[in-house]
Design a protein around this motif. Structure first.
Motif, PDB file in Angstrom:
ATOM      1  N   VAL A 181       0.843  -1.203   0.000  1.00 18.19           N
ATOM      2  CA  VAL A 181       0.000   0.000   0.000  1.00 18.19           C
ATOM      3  C   VAL A 181       0.876   1.250   0.000  1.00 18.19           C
ATOM      4  CG1 VAL A 181      -1.687   1.340   1.326  1.00 18.19           C
ATOM      5  CG2 VAL A 181      -1.929  -1.143   1.141  1.00 18.19           C
ATOM      6  N   ILE A 182       1.840   1.292   0.919  1.00 14.33           N
ATOM      7  CA  ILE A 182       2.731   2.456   1.024  1.00 14.33           C
ATOM      8  C   ILE A 182       3.547   2.630  -0.252  1.00 14.33           C
ATOM      9  CG2 ILE A 182       4.810   3.318   2.200  1.00 14.33           C
ATOM     10  CD1 ILE A 182       3.655   2.161   4.791  1.00 14.33           C
ATOM     11  N   PHE A 183       4.106   1.526  -0.767  1.00 13.10           N
ATOM     12  CA  PHE A 183       4.927   1.628  -1.963  1.00 13.10           C
ATOM     13  C   PHE A 183       4.103   2.074  -3.169  1.00 13.10           C
ATOM     14  CE2 PHE A 183       6.922   0.107  -5.825  1.00 13.10           C
ATOM     15  CZ  PHE A 183       8.219   0.523  -5.657  1.00 13.10           C
ATOM     16  N   THR A 184       2.910   1.524  -3.325  1.00 10.10           N
ATOM     17  CA  THR A 184       2.063   1.889  -4.464  1.00 10.10           C
ATOM     18  C   THR A 184       1.664   3.354  -4.419  1.00 10.10           C
ATOM     19  OG1 THR A 184       1.187  -0.372  -4.570  1.00 10.10           O
ATOM     20  CG2 THR A 184      -0.091   1.349  -5.672  1.00 10.10           C
ATOM     21  N   LEU A 185       1.296   3.843  -3.233  1.00 11.75           N
ATOM     22  CA  LEU A 185       0.926   5.252  -3.090  1.00 11.75           C
ATOM     23  C   LEU A 185       2.090   6.172  -3.450  1.00 11.75           C
ATOM     24  CD1 LEU A 185      -1.124   5.153   0.251  1.00 11.75           C
ATOM     25  CD2 LEU A 185      -2.017   5.477  -2.076  1.00 11.75           C
ATOM     26  N   GLY A 186       3.303   5.774  -3.049  1.00 15.84           N
ATOM     27  CA  GLY A 186       4.471   6.584  -3.377  1.00 15.84           C
ATOM     28  C   GLY A 186       4.884   6.447  -4.822  1.00 15.84           C
ATOM     29  N   ILE A 237       0.781   9.296  -5.838  1.00 12.99           N
ATOM     30  CA  ILE A 237      -0.439   9.702  -5.151  1.00 12.99           C
ATOM     31  C   ILE A 237      -0.072  10.389  -3.839  1.00 12.99           C
ATOM     32  CG2 ILE A 237      -2.557   8.863  -4.038  1.00 12.99           C
ATOM     33  CD1 ILE A 237      -2.504   6.531  -6.066  1.00 12.99           C
ATOM     34  N   THR A 238       0.928   9.805  -3.153  1.00 11.61           N
ATOM     35  CA  THR A 238       1.507  10.429  -1.956  1.00 11.61           C
ATOM     36  C   THR A 238       3.023  10.457  -2.161  1.00 11.61           C
ATOM     37  OG1 THR A 238      -0.250   9.332  -0.675  1.00 11.61           O
ATOM     38  CG2 THR A 238       1.517  10.401   0.571  1.00 11.61           C
ATOM     39  N   PRO A 239       3.547  11.470  -2.853  1.00 11.39           N
ATOM     40  CA  PRO A 239       4.959  11.493  -3.286  1.00 11.39           C
ATOM     41  C   PRO A 239       5.960  11.333  -2.148  1.00 11.39           C
ATOM     42  CG  PRO A 239       3.719  13.257  -4.309  1.00 11.39           C
ATOM     43  CD  PRO A 239       2.823  12.666  -3.271  1.00 11.39           C
ATOM     44  N   GLN A 240       5.646  11.834  -0.951  1.00 12.40           N
ATOM     45  CA  GLN A 240       6.606  11.786   0.140  1.00 12.40           C
ATOM     46  C   GLN A 240       6.891  10.354   0.613  1.00 12.40           C
ATOM     47  OE1 GLN A 240       3.693  13.341   0.114  1.00 12.40           O
ATOM     48  NE2 GLN A 240       2.562  13.167   2.049  1.00 12.40           N
ATOM     49  N   LEU A 241       6.043   9.433   0.219  1.00 10.98           N
ATOM     50  CA  LEU A 241       6.263   8.034   0.599  1.00 10.98           C
ATOM     51  C   LEU A 241       7.303   7.346  -0.281  1.00 10.98           C
ATOM     52  CD1 LEU A 241       2.604   6.787   1.294  1.00 10.98           C
ATOM     53  CD2 LEU A 241       4.342   7.496   2.956  1.00 10.98           C
ATOM     54  N   TYR A 242       7.584   7.952  -1.454  1.00 13.06           N
ATOM     55  CA  TYR A 242       8.528   7.322  -2.375  1.00 13.06           C
ATOM     56  C   TYR A 242       9.942   7.828  -2.094  1.00 13.06           C
ATOM     57  CZ  TYR A 242      10.441   5.260  -6.620  1.00 13.06           C
ATOM     58  OH  TYR A 242      11.179   4.513  -7.509  1.00 13.06           O
ATOM     59  N   ASN A 243      10.559   7.281  -1.052  1.00 14.69           N
ATOM     60  CA  ASN A 243      11.959   7.541  -0.769  1.00 14.69           C
ATOM     61  C   ASN A 243      12.525   6.333  -0.035  1.00 14.69           C
ATOM     62  OD1 ASN A 243      12.132   8.078   2.322  1.00 14.69           O
ATOM     63  ND2 ASN A 243      10.385   9.333   1.641  1.00 14.69           N
ATOM     64  N   TYR A 244      13.842   6.222  -0.034  1.00 17.74           N
ATOM     65  CA  TYR A 244      14.471   4.999   0.463  1.00 17.74           C
ATOM     66  C   TYR A 244      14.150   4.725   1.925  1.00 17.74           C
ATOM     67  CZ  TYR A 244      17.933   1.668   2.053  1.00 17.74           C
ATOM     68  OH  TYR A 244      18.534   0.582   2.637  1.00 17.74           O
ATOM     69  N   GLU A 245      14.166   5.747   2.767  1.00 17.53           N
ATOM     70  CA  GLU A 245      13.943   5.541   4.191  1.00 17.53           C
ATOM     71  C   GLU A 245      12.564   4.956   4.479  1.00 17.53           C
ATOM     72  OE1 GLU A 245      16.117   5.684   6.552  1.00 17.53           O
ATOM     73  OE2 GLU A 245      17.671   6.311   5.150  1.00 17.53           O
ATOM     74  N   VAL A 246      11.554   5.477   3.813  1.00 19.42           N
ATOM     75  CA  VAL A 246      10.191   4.969   4.009  1.00 19.42           C
ATOM     76  C   VAL A 246      10.083   3.536   3.501  1.00 19.42           C
ATOM     77  CG1 VAL A 246       7.772   5.241   3.357  1.00 19.42           C
ATOM     78  CG2 VAL A 246       9.138   7.256   3.919  1.00 19.42           C
TER      79      VAL A 246
END
Length: 267
Positions: free
Chosen positions: A39-44, A48-57
């Motif tokens: 869910v988190i990876f798809t949103l990023g 849809i939720t750009p801040q979720l697409y980073n290595y730390e998350v």
């Protein structure tokens, strides 16, 4: 005499129900931990939720996913430990399984990669680059060999990816491969017990699996198709053992491990 017998049956029924209840609770807890990663990876990934697409998350979410997977497997692991306590020959099988798994993981990782083996490095690099493209560059499993749907297109990669991201290393990939490669060994012991009804003969049967050429040739480099053979073997063994859950899990993973390569008219 009949009353104690009935009491034992009732107690056994209560214990079985209690075990199943605990397993259901573990599944309820572990499933959200597994699902949250996708869910988190798809949103990023879909912005849809750009801040979720980073290595730390992604890394933190992958650790939670791996913890959920281990939690889901806890009842199975505990059951194997209980069986080993009650059967010294099965305990011996598991100890040999662990020892060979460790040795093969070392042989599959340290000599070829630290020795800069070109063949092993290039094949494994295809997967490493695919995972890197998914993590950093918003590319769906793209490597120097091409995109996901043109080379090494195996659905099981979507399951391996979060485990790899929890600890991104060649060690992780090779450990996954070797563990799956060796998993039929304990099952062969159980199959031997069912057919031969003799723990010594069952142990000897399980040890014969080590001599199978697949063991000595398929632990390096990392290849998804290597997983398919072991998973199909597990599906067949669990079918004979009448273990429906293990059968469907093994069969599903085996089918997900087959590579789907795109061929166009120009190929």
């Amino acid at each position: 005499m009949k009353i104690p017998c009935k009491m034992r049956l009732i107690n056994k029924y209560i214990i079985i129900n209690e075990v199943e209840k605990r397993r259901s609770i573990i599944r309820l807890i572990s499933l959200p931990l597994l699902i949250q990663f996708y869910v988190i990876f798809t949103l990023g990934y879909l912005n849809i939720t750009p801040q979720l697409y980073n290595y730390e998350v992604i890394h933190t979410s992958a650790i939670i996913f791996t913890a959920g997977l281990l939690l889901l497997l806890t009842p199975t692991i505990a059951n194997q430990v209980r069986q080993a306590i009650n059967d010294k020959y099965y305990a011996t099988t598991l100890l040999i399984f662990l020892a060979i798994t460790y040795e093969l993981t070392y042989l599959a990782t340290v000599p070829p990669y630290y020795g800069l083996s070109l063949g092993a490095s290039l094949d494994t690099a295809t997967y490493l680059q695919s995972f890197a493209s998914l993590t950093y560059y918003r590319q769906f499993l793209v490597s120097f060999a091409g995109p996901f749907f043109s080379v090494h297109a195996s659905p099981i990669l979507l399951l391996i990816y979060p485990i790899y991201e929890a600890y991104p290393s060649i060690y992780t990939l090779m450990t996954i491969q070797v563990v799956i490669l060796m998993l039929p060994m304990p099952l062969i012991y159980k199959l031997g017990m069912k057919i031969l009804n003799n723990p010594k003969h069952a142990l000897a049967t399980a040890l014969l699996y080590i001599l199978y050429p697949w063991i000595t040739t398929a632990y390096a480099p990392f290849e998804v198709v290597t997983l398919a053979g072991s998973l199909i073997a597990m599906a067949l063994i669990t079918m004979y053992l009448n273990d429906r859950r293990a059968y469907w899990a093994s069969l599903t993973l085996a089918m997900a491990s087959i590579e789907y390569v795109h061929y166009s008219a120009s190929d």
